[in-house]
Structures are given as structure tokens and as C-alpha cells.
Design an enzyme around this catalytic site. Structure first.
Site, short mmCIF file in Angstrom:
data_model
loop_
_atom_site.label_atom_id
_atom_site.label_comp_id
_atom_site.label_asym_id
_atom_site.label_seq_id
_atom_site.Cartn_x
_atom_site.Cartn_y
_atom_site.Cartn_z
N TYR A 72 25.15 32.25 28.94
CA TYR A 72 24.42 33.52 28.76
C TYR A 72 23.37 33.66 29.84
O TYR A 72 23.14 34.74 30.37
CB TYR A 72 23.76 33.54 27.37
CG TYR A 72 23.10 34.86 27.03
CD1 TYR A 72 23.78 35.83 26.31
CD2 TYR A 72 21.79 35.13 27.44
CE1 TYR A 72 23.18 37.04 26.00
CE2 TYR A 72 21.18 36.33 27.14
CZ TYR A 72 21.88 37.29 26.41
OH TYR A 72 21.28 38.49 26.11
N PHE A 129 28.03 61.14 44.70
CA PHE A 129 29.24 60.93 43.88
C PHE A 129 29.03 61.54 42.49
O PHE A 129 27.89 61.69 42.04
CB PHE A 129 29.54 59.43 43.77
CG PHE A 129 30.79 59.17 42.96
CD1 PHE A 129 32.02 59.57 43.44
CD2 PHE A 129 30.72 58.57 41.72
CE1 PHE A 129 33.17 59.39 42.67
CE2 PHE A 129 31.86 58.37 40.96
CZ PHE A 129 33.08 58.78 41.43
N ASP A 130 30.10 61.88 41.80
CA ASP A 130 29.96 62.64 40.54
C ASP A 130 29.17 61.93 39.45
O ASP A 130 28.40 62.57 38.73
CB ASP A 130 31.30 63.18 40.02
CG ASP A 130 32.38 62.14 39.93
OD1 ASP A 130 32.23 61.09 40.55
OD2 ASP A 130 33.39 62.38 39.26
N ASP A 220 24.07 54.09 48.17
CA ASP A 220 25.17 53.91 47.23
C ASP A 220 26.22 53.14 48.03
O ASP A 220 26.89 53.70 48.90
CB ASP A 220 25.70 55.26 46.74
CG ASP A 220 26.91 55.10 45.82
OD1 ASP A 220 27.54 54.02 45.86
OD2 ASP A 220 27.23 56.05 45.09
N ALA A 222 29.05 51.42 47.37
CA ALA A 222 30.38 51.11 46.85
C ALA A 222 31.35 50.69 47.96
O ALA A 222 32.10 49.74 47.80
CB ALA A 222 30.93 52.31 46.09
N LYS A 263 35.03 48.49 44.29
CA LYS A 263 35.58 48.93 45.58
C LYS A 263 35.49 47.77 46.56
O LYS A 263 36.35 46.89 46.56
CB LYS A 263 34.82 50.16 46.10
CG LYS A 263 35.16 51.45 45.38
CD LYS A 263 34.43 51.59 44.09
CE LYS A 263 34.55 52.98 43.49
NZ LYS A 263 33.96 53.05 42.16
N HIS A 455 36.04 66.99 34.43
CA HIS A 455 37.36 66.73 35.02
C HIS A 455 38.11 65.58 34.35
O HIS A 455 39.32 65.54 34.35
CB HIS A 455 37.24 66.47 36.53
CG HIS A 455 36.35 65.32 36.87
ND1 HIS A 455 34.99 65.35 36.67
CD2 HIS A 455 36.62 64.08 37.36
CE1 HIS A 455 34.47 64.20 37.05
NE2 HIS A 455 35.43 63.41 37.46
#
Ligand code: F0G
Length: 465
Positions: A72, A129-130, A220, A222, A263, A455
């Protein structure tokens, strides 16, 4: 002659996929309410819905899955990941999260607020990004797109179409009070505007501007490794630099970063929040413990932390990036050869098909890019994803549809998963749709939609009926 790129790996395990008939697919897509997110993956032949969590792990990563312990607190794999984060990205502080949007949630809870504290606040960036936008808007704040105008011309071949327009950014800084701009976020590479990279020069300049106005800068990250590859191959002064040196320099301009490790971490699940200073790490760790898990696992299993530590290093190997970006470009070139209109230059993780030019007869109110996605599925069992009006969603204040400048079908290529024969099949599928483009005149209309991020779950029906 110069030898071409070739994959720096060989294939050890395979997964069977099945070709279906058009008649089968007609039934399946109707049952899915014409939403490709609702189609079962076994009903898809080549799945280019996303490059997220769909890559193939290496034998070294699988071995690390067994080596990591499941404590943990303080698992050995956590410390391996800590070393990899420092070596590849240069950060001393980080928190694991279960995926990218969870990392965004934690960061924004600390920097904007856990509730609706965002009212009147703005977060500038390059085509967020969304989920990033979703987290901003759900807190009552607004995401302001400061991407360079050239990003919106799909035919324009420019090396860094993900760049931030410094004039637009400074305007935001001047028009809003410092306390109403919790941070600025730059997405590398910029998924929403076509997988296009951001140059080092631009990141450096954005960083300087943010510092002048006292605004924290986050990346970001990714697809940070793909962005580094484009800097190496396209930006003056970086050709001889190692990808990891480029990566550390790029991150050095930011106060921190969020990352979907699904990614460029080449793992099936995981996310990171990276920090330059301890104070910010402390503020976020409270939310991370509440939403994700204790600081040394944060929503990930010990084995996944271990696999990520290896994945970060593999994703920043030049030979890997050459074959990765090379395969995406291979598909892009095939499509161009068939006359299919695609965004230029080719993106890092995906080819973006220009749906407005491919289907000129479908009205924008009938969701052009979605229509193309459905046609590609019906034609060959190929699944892409709409980057158009459905994704752009409604304006949170007026509730009107937001019609983006571009209607795109994204064909995202999972890492180390498909061969170039698969790419040939995908290109032929799109070429066949292109061939019969003049007979496609109707799109779809909405039957049901969610109030935010519609979407994913939207239900549609053919507009002609
Ligand atoms: N930021 C970017 C640039 C992304 O592309 C994604 C996810 C996220 C954040 C959120 O990360 O999915 O791990 O929670 N993009 C996926 C895609 C879903 O298909 O492009 P996540």
C-alpha cells in the site's frame, strides 16, 4: 542506399481479430445507436478509436509486472518509477493517478477548487483536450484556446502547428486578473488540433510570458515523447540531441505537468502529476489521497507502476520513435496517394481525415465527421473517432452547438500493435468511402445526449428518415 526504419522489436504474442461482413456491421452500428463508442471491440476489425491504453507492452514491461510488489505504501515499483520520472522528465516530485483525467481532476481541485469555484476564471492553452476542458468547465471556469491560427488550416504544411499564439495568450493575461487565471496548460503534442507538435522555442516563450505575469505553466504531457521526436527532427539545434535531453529541457520550462501514461508511457492504465516544487505537490497530494489513493500508488497497482517505469524509457528510445512516427506517416502517405484529404503535416499519434472535404454534401448540422466515421466502419470494420461538432459539445452558457473550424475523423494508431499491412487495409477502406463520396448526402441527428462530454454516450439516428 540509406536503410529505412524498422521496428526495434519482434512480435512474441498475438491476439486474433476477425473480419466481419457489411451486413453484420449494419446491424451492429444501428444497435449501437450510430455511436462507435457503443460498438463492441470484437465487432471491429482494425480499431483506431484511440492510441490510449491500447499499445503492446514489451517483455521487459511484463517482467516488471511480476517484479513489482503490491505494498500500500512505498512499493519498490514506486521508487523505480520515481527514478524513471527523474531520468526521463527531470521532476523530483510526482503523484501517480489512475489515468490522465484523474490527474487533471486532482490538479484542478488544487488550482481552481474542488467545486464550482471556477466562476469568472479562465485557463488559456492550445486546444485543450476534451477531459481537460470538461474539468475546467465543470468547475464553472472557461478554457480559452490560444492555438496559432495556422493550426486551423488543414492543408498548411508547417512544422509546429500545435504552438501557442503568444499574442492571444498575452491578451488573455491582460484582460483577466491574475487571480482569475489559475494556470496555463500547453498540450504536447496537441491532440485536439491534429497531433501537432509544439516547438521548444514556443514552450520557452510561453514559459517566459507566464513567468512575467506570475501564472503557473503546466504541460499536458500525454504524448511528450512524440513531441520531443518532432523537436529533434524539425527544430534547429536539436538534431544531435538525445530524446531524453530534449524531454528534460522541455519540462524544465514548466512548473509541472499532467500525463495520461496510457499514451507515451505505453501502459494500459495509469497517469502522473509532475511538480517542480514541493509546496504544489503537497497541496495536490491531499486531493490525490481523497480521489486516487495514497501518494505512492495513487490509483495504480504496484505492477502497473513498474511497467510504467520501463515504458517511459522505451518510449524515449529514438529507434522506437522512428518506427512509431514512421508508421503513422506510412498510413498518411497511402491516404494521400488515394486522394483522401488528410491534415498536413501528419500527426504524431494519428492521421486526421478532413471530413468536410471528403464528404462535401453532408450538412454540418448532421455531424459530418461522425458520418464519415460510420461510413468507414460500414465499409471495412475500421473504427476511428469523431473530432468534430459532437466532441465540441454545446456552449456551457448558451447551450448552442459549437461548430468547430474543422470536422475530422481521427485514425489513432495504437503503439506497437498493428503492422503496415493493417495500415494498407485502413487506407483502402477510406479510399473506397472517398470513391462513393457523392452518394453520401445525409448524416445523423441526435436522439439523446448527456449534459457534458456528450460524444461518449450520444445516441443518433439517420437524418434522412
Ligand atoms: N490529455 C490528452 C492530450 C489526451 O489525449 C487524453 C486522452 C487525456 C489528457 C486524458 O487521459 O484518457 O488517460 O484519462 N486521450 C485519449 C484519446 C482518450 O483517445 O485521445 P486519460
Amino acid at each position: 542506399m540509406e536503410l529505412p526504419y524498422a521496428e526495434p522489436y519482434r512480435i512474441k504474442t498475438v491476439e486474433s481479430i476477425r473480419r466481419s461482413s457489411r451486413a453484420e456491421r449494419e446491424v451492429w452500428i444501428a444497435a449501437a445507436h450510430y455511436n462507435l463508442f457503443n460498438v463492441r471491440s470484437e465487432q471491429v476489425f482494425i480499431d483506431l478509436l484511440t492510441d490510449s491504453g491500447t499499445g503492446a507492452m514489451s517483455s521487459a514491461q511484463w517482467a516488471e509486472m511480476m517484479l513489482g510488489d503490491e505494498s500500500y505504501a512505498g512499493a519498490s515499483s514506486y521508487y523505480k518509477l520515481k527514478e524513471a520520472v527523474k531520468e526521463v522528465m527531470g521532476f523530483d516530485y510526482f503523484l501517480p493517478a489512475h489515468q490522465g483525467r484523474a490527474a487533471e481532476n486532482v490538479l484542478m481541485s488544487a488550482l481552481i477548487g474542488p467545486g464550482r469555484e471556477g466562476k469568472g476564471k479562465v485557463v488559456p492553452g492550445n486546444s485543450h483536450f476534451d477531459t481537460t476542458k470538461g474539468h475546467i468547465e465543470n468547475r464553472g471556469a472557461h478554457a480559452i484556446d490560444c492555438t496559432v491560427d495556422e493550426a486551423f488550416d488543414p492543408e498548411l504544411d508547417r512544422p509546429f502547428k500545435g504552438n501557442v499564439d503568444l499574442g492571444k495568450l498575452e491578451k488573455v493575461f491582460k484582460e483577466h486578473r491574475r487571480e482569475d487565471i489559475p494556470f496555463c496548460i500547453v498540450t504536447v503534442t496537441c491532440n485536439t488540433s491534429g497531433g501537432q507538435p509544439v516547438s521548444m522555442e514556443n514552450i520557452r516563450a510561453v514559459s517566459a510570458l507566464c513567468r512575467n505575469y506570475g501564472i503557473p505553466l503546466f504541460l499536458d504531457a500525454a504524448r511528450f515523447a512524440e513531441n520531443c521526436y518532432f523537436i529533434k527532427t524539425r527544430e534547429k539545434g536539436y538534431a544531435d540531441k538525445d530524446i531524453r535531453d530534449i524531454s528534460r529541457e522541455m519540462f524544465s520550462y514548466a512548473d509541472g505537468a499532467t500525463m495520461s501514461s496510457k499514451k507515451d508511457g505505453i501502459v494500459n492504465i495509469g497517469g502522473l502529476i509532475l511538480f517542480r516544487d514541493e509546496e504544489m505537490w503537497r497541496r495536490c497530494s491531499t486531493f490525490n489521497i481523497m480521489y486516487e489513493g495514497f501518494n505512492t500508488y495513487g490509483g495504480m497497482a504496484g505492477r502497473d507502476l513498474g511497467a510504467l517505469s520501463v515504458g517511459l524509457r522505451e518510449a524515449t528510445e529514438l529507434s522506437y520513435l522512428e518506427s512509431r512516427i514512421g508508421q503513422v506517416a506510412y498510413l498518411g502517405k497511402k491516404l494521400v496517394d488515394y486522394g483522401v484529404p488528410v491534415m498536413r503535416p501528419f500527426g504524431g499519434h494519428a492521421i486526421f481525415v478532413d471530413a468536410k472535404r471528403l464528404l462535401p454534401r453532408v450538412p454540418r448540422e448532421e455531424f459530418i465527421a461522425q458520418t464519415l466515421g460510420i461510413e468507414a466502419y460500414l465499409e471495412g470494420g475500421v473504427r476511428g473517432v469523431e473530432i468534430g461538432t459532437l466532441l465540441a459539445d454545446r456552449d456551457p452558457d448558451t447551450r448552442e452547438n459549437r461548430y468547430p473550424a474543422l470536422e475530422l475523423l481521427r485514425l489513432a494508431i495504437p503503439r506497437r500493435t498493428y503492422t503496415n499491412a493493417h495500415m494498407d487495409y485502413v487506407a483502402a477502406t477510406l479510399a473506397n468511402v472517398y470513391e462513393r463520396r457523392n452518394s453520401i448526402v445525409h448524416g445523423y441527428r441526435i436522439v439523446r445526449e448527456a449534459p457534458i462530454l456528450r460524444h461518449f454516450t450520444v445516441e443518433l439516428e439517420p437524418a434522412r428518415s
